[in-house]
Design a protein around this motif. Structure first.
Motif, mmCIF file in Angstrom:
data_model
loop_
_atom_site.group_PDB
_atom_site.id
_atom_site.type_symbol
_atom_site.label_atom_id
_atom_site.label_comp_id
_atom_site.label_asym_id
_atom_site.label_seq_id
_atom_site.Cartn_x
_atom_site.Cartn_y
_atom_site.Cartn_z
ATOM 1 N N VAL A 175 11.241 4.475 -10.138
ATOM 2 C CA VAL A 175 10.937 3.563 -10.977
ATOM 3 C C VAL A 175 9.837 2.695 -10.348
ATOM 4 O O VAL A 175 8.856 2.241 -10.823
ATOM 5 C CB VAL A 175 11.908 3.132 -11.823
ATOM 6 N N LYS A 176 10.365 1.848 -9.326
ATOM 7 C CA LYS A 176 9.719 1.046 -8.922
ATOM 8 C C LYS A 176 8.122 1.480 -8.241
ATOM 9 O O LYS A 176 7.306 0.562 -8.300
ATOM 10 C CB LYS A 176 10.537 0.118 -7.608
ATOM 11 N N ALA A 177 8.265 2.556 -7.524
ATOM 12 C CA ALA A 177 6.998 3.067 -7.139
ATOM 13 C C ALA A 177 6.192 3.436 -8.043
ATOM 14 O O ALA A 177 4.746 3.038 -8.026
ATOM 15 C CB ALA A 177 7.430 3.956 -6.103
ATOM 16 N N ILE A 178 6.336 4.030 -9.124
ATOM 17 C CA ILE A 178 5.657 4.231 -10.207
ATOM 18 C C ILE A 178 5.197 2.902 -10.830
ATOM 19 O O ILE A 178 3.754 2.773 -11.181
ATOM 20 C CB ILE A 178 6.369 5.246 -11.290
ATOM 21 N N PHE A 202 9.396 7.520 1.126
ATOM 22 C CA PHE A 202 10.271 6.401 0.819
ATOM 23 C C PHE A 202 10.473 5.409 1.786
ATOM 24 O O PHE A 202 10.714 4.294 1.658
ATOM 25 C CB PHE A 202 11.535 7.112 0.119
ATOM 26 N N ARG A 203 10.925 6.003 3.041
ATOM 27 C CA ARG A 203 11.019 5.159 4.149
ATOM 28 C C ARG A 203 10.118 3.959 4.488
ATOM 29 O O ARG A 203 10.382 2.860 4.961
ATOM 30 C CB ARG A 203 11.301 5.975 5.552
ATOM 31 N N SER A 204 8.990 4.482 4.219
ATOM 32 C CA SER A 204 7.795 3.427 4.487
ATOM 33 C C SER A 204 7.608 2.426 3.299
ATOM 34 O O SER A 204 7.255 1.310 3.617
ATOM 35 C CB SER A 204 6.336 4.205 4.687
ATOM 36 N N ALA A 205 7.854 2.942 1.920
ATOM 37 C CA ALA A 205 7.614 2.256 1.064
ATOM 38 C C ALA A 205 9.045 1.199 0.709
ATOM 39 O O ALA A 205 8.722 0.085 0.141
ATOM 40 C CB ALA A 205 7.395 3.065 -0.445
ATOM 41 N N PHE A 206 10.130 1.813 1.276
ATOM 42 C CA PHE A 206 11.252 1.014 1.037
ATOM 43 C C PHE A 206 12.185 0.934 1.956
ATOM 44 O O PHE A 206 13.387 1.724 2.296
ATOM 45 C CB PHE A 206 12.285 1.529 -0.377
ATOM 46 N N PRO A 207 11.661 0.260 3.287
ATOM 47 C CA PRO A 207 12.221 0.170 4.343
ATOM 48 C C PRO A 207 13.789 -0.089 4.381
ATOM 49 O O PRO A 207 14.302 -1.163 3.682
ATOM 50 C CB PRO A 207 11.725 -0.687 5.262
ATOM 51 N N ALA A 223 0.911 -1.178 -0.048
ATOM 52 C CA ALA A 223 0.023 -0.129 -0.096
ATOM 53 C C ALA A 223 0.824 1.325 0.000
ATOM 54 O O ALA A 223 0.661 2.140 -0.867
ATOM 55 C CB ALA A 223 -0.902 -0.015 1.157
ATOM 56 N N SER A 224 1.874 1.269 0.936
ATOM 57 C CA SER A 224 2.617 2.264 0.839
ATOM 58 C C SER A 224 3.320 2.599 -0.304
ATOM 59 O O SER A 224 3.776 3.952 -0.618
ATOM 60 C CB SER A 224 3.606 2.305 2.090
ATOM 61 N N GLU A 273 16.223 1.408 2.658
ATOM 62 C CA GLU A 273 16.673 1.616 1.528
ATOM 63 C C GLU A 273 16.885 3.224 1.130
ATOM 64 O O GLU A 273 16.119 3.956 2.140
ATOM 65 C CB GLU A 273 15.988 1.048 0.208
ATOM 66 N N SER A 274 17.457 3.688 0.420
ATOM 67 C CA SER A 274 17.776 5.223 -0.038
ATOM 68 C C SER A 274 17.045 5.623 -0.717
ATOM 69 O O SER A 274 16.110 4.782 -1.677
ATOM 70 C CB SER A 274 19.178 5.319 -0.608
ATOM 71 N N VAL A 275 16.560 6.988 -1.032
ATOM 72 C CA VAL A 275 15.773 7.601 -2.167
ATOM 73 C C VAL A 275 16.743 7.729 -3.080
ATOM 74 O O VAL A 275 17.700 8.272 -3.564
ATOM 75 C CB VAL A 275 15.502 8.941 -1.810
ATOM 76 N N THR A 276 16.408 6.723 -4.497
ATOM 77 C CA THR A 276 17.107 6.488 -5.563
ATOM 78 C C THR A 276 16.302 6.358 -6.723
ATOM 79 O O THR A 276 15.292 6.150 -6.618
ATOM 80 C CB THR A 276 17.722 5.177 -5.663
ATOM 81 N N PRO A 277 16.765 6.734 -8.007
ATOM 82 C CA PRO A 277 16.143 6.529 -9.318
ATOM 83 C C PRO A 277 15.468 5.415 -9.362
ATOM 84 O O PRO A 277 14.267 5.303 -9.946
ATOM 85 C CB PRO A 277 17.051 7.104 -10.274
ATOM 86 N N ALA A 278 16.191 4.142 -9.114
ATOM 87 C CA ALA A 278 15.464 2.883 -9.021
ATOM 88 C C ALA A 278 14.304 2.718 -8.368
ATOM 89 O O ALA A 278 13.345 2.041 -8.824
ATOM 90 C CB ALA A 278 16.558 1.918 -8.773
ATOM 91 N N ASN A 279 14.238 3.397 -7.161
ATOM 92 C CA ASN A 279 13.280 3.128 -6.240
ATOM 93 C C ASN A 279 12.000 4.241 -6.610
ATOM 94 O O ASN A 279 10.714 3.536 -6.527
ATOM 95 C CB ASN A 279 13.504 3.482 -4.807
#
Length: 376
Positions: free
Chosen positions: A177-180, A162-167, A50-51, A169-175
């Motif tokens: 992309v993954k979120a979108i 980002f902390r909630s969606a990718f515990p 969900a996040s 992990e860093s705020v990165t271009p790859a993440n």
């Protein structure tokens, strides 16, 4: 509400509706699908949560993800048009007009291939590199040095999301992309009048002309189902645990004299395979919500549903004059199912009513897919 307030509210709502009862954390996602529909395929390295979907929704609508600061993913994929843009050919952040129109993102998680004619691009995470960084044509026009990431990294609300969606992990271009990609997979359309009629057994959900139109659609005489069959009305779409082989077809839209029967800027599958028999072959898009996604065909050269039906009834389009003159039904690479057929005026009207019954009005205004920063 500002970005921070709306983000907090959205995350709370996502947590409330996005997790099944008894589950903890963000490792499982509730697709909110009807019982007759299985979820789409999801890559193991980008599980749904969900996040993550909420973050992706914010990024999808963020104009900072474009070279001109005025466009976003949503510029070419607008919710009220079933995530298309209503243009014959889309326009990128530099004003460059593209050779093709934007494809609908509805049910894109079920798609086998993700562009009009590239058989190799199978993951949303891979496909997203094209609109973000592609130069032929330029779409979002982001720089490959990722300077655009500075605004995202410095946004306090985004850092929290980002902390909630990718515990861990860093705020990165790859993440990004993954979120979108996760948000795009969440866009599922299965609430049309046709769904209520066919799957919900509500006989009053569609009109009598639409019912007659479905019979025509599925008939051997008309044969629309040969390319637009299945729950998604496209043979290029599968489900969790099953993906059919890619499907591409030449519909006789053109038949030019010379080396190529299609315009050089739109050669279709041939651009990937270099097989002359693949000239003019394109992916059959879903027909769900087709009534709100005009104009039609890969290049937007067919303006209305009526024109589209007439094209198929003729077994190909005839262009009498100009640079694209030719008799499409005689195209040597035209796909075998496109034989043409006869329709009475009533038949034509019934078929259009059936196609209109595939419009999911709830999807077009569902707040789960809308711009989170738009005023309500």
């Amino acid at each position: 509400m500002g970005l921070k307030t709306t983000a907090v509210v959205a995350l709370a709502l996502a947590a409330a509706i996005g997790l099944r009862a008894g589950e903890q954390g963000s490792t499982r996602y509730d697709w909110q699908l009807p019982s007759w529909l299985r979820p789409p395929q999801v890559p193991a390295d980008n599980p749904m949560s969900a996040s993550r979907v909420t973050l992706g929704r914010y990024l999808f609508y963020d104009t900072r993800l474009s070279g001109n600061g005025r466009q976003s993913c949503a510029s070419c994929h607008q919710q009220d048009k079933a995530f298309t843009d209503g243009l014959a050919q889309s326009v990128g952040s530099t004003g460059q007009r593209h050779p093709r129109g934007s494809m609908s993102l509805v049910n894109v998680g079920y798609a086998v291939t993700l562009t009009w004619s590239d058989p190799k691009t199978r993951l949303l995470e891979d496909q997203m590199m094209v609109p973000m960084y592609g130069e032929h044509p330029i779409e979002l026009g982001l720089d490959r040095g990722n300077k655009w990431m500075g605004a995202i990294e410095q946004d306090r609300t985004y850092r929290s999301m980002f902390r909630s969606a990718f515990p861990g992990e860093s705020v990165t271009p790859a993440n990004v992309v993954k979120a979108i990609a996760a948000f795009e997979r969440s866009i599922v359309s299965m609430r049309s009048p046709y769904d209520r009629y066919h799957f919900g057994r509500d006989d009053s959900a569609v009109s009598e002309p639409a019912k007659r139109g479905e019979v025509l659609f599925l008939s051997a005489r008309v044969g629309c189902f040969a390319c637009h069959g299945g729950q998604h009305f496209s043979l290029d779409m599968g489900r969790e645990g099953y993906l059919p082989p890619p499907a591409f077809h030449n519909t006789g839209l053109y038949n030019l004299a010379g080396q190529f029967s299609y315009p050089a800027s739109n050669l279709g599958l041939y651009e990937s395979t270099k097989d002359p028999g693949d000239v003019g072959k394109f992916k059959p898009p879903t027909l769900r919500n087709i009534a709100v996604t005009a104009p039609y065909m890969h290049d937007g050269s067919v303006a209305t549903l009526e024109e589209a039906i007439d094209h198929y009834a003729a077994g190909g389009r005839t262009i009498a004059n100009g640079p694209y003159a030719g008799i499409g039904r005689n195209n040597p690479s035209k796909s075998a199912p496109l034989r043409g057929f006869r329709l009475t005026p009533e038949d034509r009207a019934d078929l259009i009513e059936f196609l209109r019954s595939l419009t999911d009005g709830e999807l077009l205004r569902d707040p789960r897919f809308s711009d989170p920063k738009a005023r309500k």
